[in-house]
Design an enzyme around this catalytic site. Structure first.
Site, PDB file in Angstrom:
ATOM      1  N   GLU A 157       0.822  -1.222   0.000  1.00 34.79           N
ATOM      2  CA  GLU A 157       0.000   0.000   0.000  1.00 34.79           C
ATOM      3  C   GLU A 157       0.851   1.267   0.000  1.00 34.79           C
ATOM      4  O   GLU A 157       0.864   2.031   0.975  1.00 34.79           O
ATOM      5  CB  GLU A 157      -0.950   0.003   1.199  1.00 34.79           C
ATOM      6  CG  GLU A 157      -2.000  -1.078   1.118  1.00 34.79           C
ATOM      7  CD  GLU A 157      -3.038  -0.971   2.222  1.00 34.79           C
ATOM      8  OE1 GLU A 157      -2.760  -0.365   3.265  1.00 34.79           O
ATOM      9  OE2 GLU A 157      -4.149  -1.502   2.030  1.00 34.79           O
ATOM     10  N   GLU A 314      -6.345  -7.899  -0.466  1.00 33.16           N
ATOM     11  CA  GLU A 314      -6.806  -7.879   0.925  1.00 33.16           C
ATOM     12  C   GLU A 314      -8.270  -7.502   0.978  1.00 33.16           C
ATOM     13  O   GLU A 314      -8.702  -6.591   0.273  1.00 33.16           O
ATOM     14  CB  GLU A 314      -6.073  -6.792   1.737  1.00 33.16           C
ATOM     15  CG  GLU A 314      -4.621  -7.014   2.007  1.00 33.16           C
ATOM     16  CD  GLU A 314      -4.040  -5.860   2.841  1.00 33.16           C
ATOM     17  OE1 GLU A 314      -4.800  -5.151   3.519  1.00 33.16           O
ATOM     18  OE2 GLU A 314      -2.825  -5.665   2.779  1.00 33.16           O
TER      19      GLU A 314
HETATM   20  C1  GAL Z   1      -4.236  -2.616   5.022  1.00 29.72           C
HETATM   21  C2  GAL Z   1      -2.801  -3.063   5.230  1.00 29.72           C
HETATM   22  C3  GAL Z   1      -2.722  -4.290   6.109  1.00 29.72           C
HETATM   23  C4  GAL Z   1      -3.608  -4.140   7.298  1.00 29.72           C
HETATM   24  C5  GAL Z   1      -5.021  -3.908   6.827  1.00 29.72           C
HETATM   25  C6  GAL Z   1      -6.015  -3.790   7.946  1.00 29.72           C
HETATM   26  O1  GAL Z   1      -4.287  -1.233   4.814  1.00 29.72           O
HETATM   27  O2  GAL Z   1      -2.176  -3.328   4.004  1.00 29.72           O
HETATM   28  O3  GAL Z   1      -1.375  -4.469   6.494  1.00 29.72           O
HETATM   29  O4  GAL Z   1      -3.169  -3.061   8.053  1.00 29.72           O
HETATM   30  O5  GAL Z   1      -5.068  -2.718   6.097  1.00 29.72           O
HETATM   31  O6  GAL Z   1      -7.312  -3.507   7.447  1.00 29.72           O
END
Ligand code: GAL
Length: 683
Positions: A157, A314
């Site tokens: 990110e 994710e």
């Molecule tokens: C994303 C990040 C992850 C974790 C996740 C939690 O922004 O890449 O490492 O923090 O959010 O929602």
């Protein structure tokens, strides 16, 4: 970028990718074997490791220790789980900030940030770039041909927490960037309009990033700082990518983009530097229709990659931990969310994270394997989703085909939300979401694309309100599209400025005046919560303006009576202009959801755009097209059973569907459809 890299990856996995971030360094060694056993039980085939491991890999400056990662890679390989290996550059260890204090980021008010969280570095710091580069080199040399390695995960990110730095190093890098953009100070003074408020620069040393100042900062200075900051991160991305391509050729690479979660980096420029697009998507708990926001992000992910399949890197199995109130998902919601991504072109569904942490800032964030272990709702749903995705293996590689393009631009987003604009209620995502939602509820699929993208082949191009910056070339391309028989609808406060955020003179909406056949001489934004009525009785908020038709016909006006029609009572609110072979509509206000749905529904009908299927409200229908079959995804977000016209075989249940699909409340069907001359036999 091409579709090939992801096709090869899903070919290797034998289907849709399934898994999540795996952080075994947070757990004792004996837990790891259980992890791999449970991953297999859940149908996991790909995990992302090493995202936040820098402190383990390089515990002291220049001393690398790979024992832990060697073991993890070998263990996963032995378990038949492929690895998306992160370059671990997203969180420099504490020693880094003590050794290179000048590499720590500085906020606009001069505060230098310290380690203790993550991503605490200045994007323009040479010390960071070099240390990160050395680490990536060592990783690529060591694991570049490891049999578990399926994908490189560059950083994590980019810019989520540290996009904007105002330190002296950043100031110098900003000047270099500006020199490359404008050539000399005359060019910069002209572009920034520095004649205003005595801001004229006579020496490059006077030029600063927009640090905290007394009144409204120069908007073009700020806009350029957003651009520069995104480019500075892009340079870091390219640096890592070049190392990986040199030392680990043939292994695809990507980076997880934030789509609409954060506006800090220009997703289009990063997508071009990846072998395929991957994104992170989290529901907004406060949004009762968060699944529509999900669809928007998914359609943007697809648009970023030119329509090719992409990877959901994710999302969450249930609650996150970073919103004001972190609402858990209801039974079946995670499944609907995951399959909605697949419907919209994802060939992989991954989560943050595999095992829920027991310590640290994210211990209350859900995961695939929750604190409660396997006897939990989440685990049962995770294993169920694994089975669903296995049943959808043949869908991978198929593509969503959209007749509608919706123009989306980070530059406009940045410019629109500066200070001192006509109304603080004109918020980019809000407006884009409004138009998107109208389409979503009509069952019409669109790609979110860059304004400079090739529009040929589309039937309809939507320019939601707020695309305030428009280049001459992009405006000409939209005009040519309509002249050649395409249809367009443009929302208010679009086309009003050029790429330097300087107003296009002669009347609004500047770049689109001729195309739309209208001219506006003054804006009349509404007061907070003020509502006006349109001539069809429907309410509208946020914005009105005095539109004078110059060739366009009026479709709807603001009501004639000033008590309900507002400051421009009786003037046009929606117009339509025959332009060349096509038609261009202008929408000079924000109709409520029903009004906008009716209006855009009409625009779609005129443009000959059809829904993927006739669906009841709250049921999502999207079609993916493969070489052998089409796949109709039906996702019922409501508490009522639904019936949708469809025929074929539901891949999730194996049941035949003949004429109508009965989609139970909260359920999902993926129907391999009958095609003339094609086969639908369950495989
Ligand atoms: C994303 C990040 C992850 C974790 C996740 C939690 O922004 O890449 O490492 O923090 O959010 O929602």
């Amino acid at each position: 970028m091409s579709g090939d890299a992801l096709r090869r990856l899903s070919g290797r996995l034998g289907g849709i990718a399934y898994g999540g971030d795996y952080n075994p360094e947070q757990w004792p060694r004996e837990v790891w074997d259980e992890d791999v056993r449970l991953m297999r039980e859940a149908g996991v085939n790909l995990v992302t490791v090493n995202v936040f491991s820098w402190a383990f890999l390089e515990p002291r400056p220049g001393e690398y220790e790979f024992g832990l990662l060697d073991e993890i890679m070998d263990l996963l390989h032995a378990g038949g789980i492929a690895v998306d290996l992160a370059t671990a550059t997203a969180s420099p260890p504490p020693w880094f900030s003590l050794r290179y204090p000048e590499a720590l980021p500085v906020t606009a008010d001069g505060t230098r940030l310290r380690h203790g969280s993550r991503q605490t570095f200045c994007p323009s710091s040479p010390a960071y770039a070099e240390a990160a580069g050395r680490l990536v080199e060592r990783l690529a040399e060591r694991y570049g041909d490891h049999p578990a390695l399926a994908l490189w995960h560059v950083h994590n990110e980019w810019g989520n927490h540290n996009a904007h730095c105002f330190c002296d190093t950043s100031a110098q890098a900003f000047r270099d960037w500006l020199r490359a953009r404008y050539g000399d100070l005359d060019g910069l003074n002209e572009a920034w309009g520095t004649a205003f408020w005595s801001q004229r620069y006579g020496d490059w040393a006077e030029v600063l990033p927009p640090r905290a100042t007394a009144a409204v900062a120069n908007p073009t200075q700020r806009l350029d700082h957003w651009r520069f900051s995104s480019d500075a991160l892009l340079a870091l991305h390219r640096r890592e990518a070049a190392i990986l391509r040199r030392l680990s050729p043939g292994v695809p690479l990507t980076t997880n983009l934030l789509v609409t979660l954060e506006k800090k980096v220009d997703g289009f420029s990063f997508a071009r530097e990846c072998d395929f697009v991957s994104v992170d998507q989290y529901l907004t708990a406060a949004d009762p229709e968060a699944h529509i926001g999900l669809s928007l992000d998914a359609d943007l992910a697809r648009g970023l990659g030119g329509g090719a399949p992409w990877l959901l890197m994710e999302h969450s199995t249930s609650a996150v931990n970073w919103q004001p109130r972190n609402v858990a998902k209801t039974p079946g919601q995670m499944r609907r969310n995951s399959l909605a991504h697949v419907a919209r072109g994802a060939d992989g569904v991954l989560f943050f994270q595999w095992r829920q942490s027991k310590a640290g800032a994210e211990k209350w964030h859900s995961a695939m394997l929750p604190h409660g272990g396997t006897d939990t709702k989440t685990w049962r749903e995770v294993t169920g989703l694994g089975r669903d995705l296995a049943a959808l293996a043949e869908v991978r590689g198929s593509r969503v085909a959209a007749d509608v393009a919706l123009l989306f631009d980070w530059n406009a987003w940045w410019a629109l939300e500066m200070d001192a604009t006509p109304s603080r209620d004109v918020r980019y995502l809000d407006l884009v979401r409004g138009w998107y939602e109208a389409l979503w509820s009509l069952g019409i699929t669109c790609d979110l694309v860059h304004p400079g993208s090739d529009l040929s082949g589309r039937r309809l191009v939507l320019v939601p309100p707020g695309l305030c910056l428009t280049t001459d070339a992009d405006a000409a391309s939209l005009a040519a599209f309509v002249r050649d028989g395409g249809h367009a609808a443009v929302g208010f406060f679009s086309g009003v400025a050029d790429e330097n955020d300087q107003v296009r003179l002669g009347g609004y909406p500047g770049a689109y005046r001729e195309l739309l056949g209208v001219r506006t001489d003054e804006f009349f934004p509404l007061r907070e919560a003020e509502t006006v009525r349109l001539s069809d009785g429907s309410p509208a908020t946020v914005w009105t303006e005095r539109v004078e038709p110059r060739g366009a016909e009026t479709v709807l006006s603001f009501a004639a009576d000033p008590a309900s029609g507002g400051p421009v009572a009786g003037h046009p609110a929606v117009t339509r202009h025959a332009f060349g072979e096509g038609t261009a509509w202008y929408v000079a206000t924000r109709p409520d959801a029903d009004g906008l749905r009716r209006l855009l529904g009409r625009v779609c009908r005129v443009a000959g755009v059809a829904a993927a299927a006739e669906v009841p409200a709250g049921v999502e229908a999207v079609r993916r097209h493969g070489p052998e079959a089409t796949y109709l995804f039906l996702i019922n977000h409501t508490a009522r059973d639904a019936s949708v016209p469809a025929s074929g075989v539901d891949l999730l249940s194996g049941a035949a569907v003949d004429g109508r699909a009965a989609v139970p409340a909260g359920d999902v069907m993926v129907i391999r459809e009958h095609r003339p001359g094609g086969s639908t036999a369950a495989g």
